[in-house]
Design an enzyme around this catalytic site. Sequence first.
Site, PDB file in Angstrom:
ATOM      1  N   LYS A   1      25.222  35.667 -93.474  1.00 25.79           N
ATOM      2  CA  LYS A   1      25.534  34.234 -93.466  1.00 25.79           C
ATOM      3  C   LYS A   1      25.852  33.822 -92.042  1.00 25.79           C
ATOM      4  O   LYS A   1      26.335  34.618 -91.243  1.00 25.79           O
ATOM      5  CB  LYS A   1      26.681  33.902 -94.416  1.00 25.79           C
ATOM      6  CG  LYS A   1      28.025  34.423 -93.985  1.00 25.79           C
ATOM      7  CD  LYS A   1      29.123  33.999 -94.949  1.00 25.79           C
ATOM      8  CE  LYS A   1      30.462  34.533 -94.442  1.00 25.79           C
ATOM      9  NZ  LYS A   1      31.544  34.211 -95.344  1.00 25.79           N
TER      10      LYS A   1
ATOM     11  N   HIS B   1      27.226  49.481 -87.941  1.00 28.88           N
ATOM     12  CA  HIS B   1      26.306  49.194 -86.839  1.00 28.88           C
ATOM     13  C   HIS B   1      26.708  49.967 -85.578  1.00 28.88           C
ATOM     14  O   HIS B   1      25.850  50.493 -84.865  1.00 28.88           O
ATOM     15  CB  HIS B   1      26.257  47.694 -86.547  1.00 28.88           C
ATOM     16  CG  HIS B   1      25.257  46.961 -87.371  1.00 28.88           C
ATOM     17  ND1 HIS B   1      25.429  46.707 -88.707  1.00 28.88           N
ATOM     18  CD2 HIS B   1      24.053  46.442 -87.039  1.00 28.88           C
ATOM     19  CE1 HIS B   1      24.384  46.049 -89.166  1.00 28.88           C
ATOM     20  NE2 HIS B   1      23.530  45.879 -88.172  1.00 28.88           N
TER      21      HIS B   1
END
Length: 174
Positions: A103, A38
């Site tokens: 998650k 990222h």
Amino acid sequence: MKTFKINTAEIADFCQKLSVGDRVLLSGTVFTARDAAHKKISELLKSNSPLPFDLKNATIYYAGPTPTPDNLPIGSCGPTTSGRMDPYTPALLDLGVKCLIGKGQRNSSVCEAIVKNNAVYLCAIGGAGALAAKCIKSCDVIAFDELECESVKKLEFVDFPLIVAIDSSGKNIF
């Protein structure tokens, strides 16, 4: 709660049909990207450099698969904690990403960006990476080899089990 069988090529069409708690069996192309990837993608965006994959209607899985055993397409491939990607996520959603998989809960700016961009956040079961890998039929590194397990990979899912955690209307399982 419903169960949907969805191909990633159609995910943009399904975002408004999905509600928190719905089950999804996802098939199709998915890209892995964790923290380091990222950061590199963010740097590419800032410098107007080409990206390793098209963000339009993309599905990103926050995962870093373990090394691939002989005769298997991938090693264990469970989700990582999504919150670590929160600083980068609104910009990626604004550029066309439609589905996020990981998650854990997301911050308010990610939740707002999901609604703004008619996207969806799906949760995979943590601790079940070996089982999840059985739903992955191929794995190819497409960018940032030097990041090893955190390199960007193109995966092909077949009926990968997920739960809708944040839907496009802003409802949130957390």
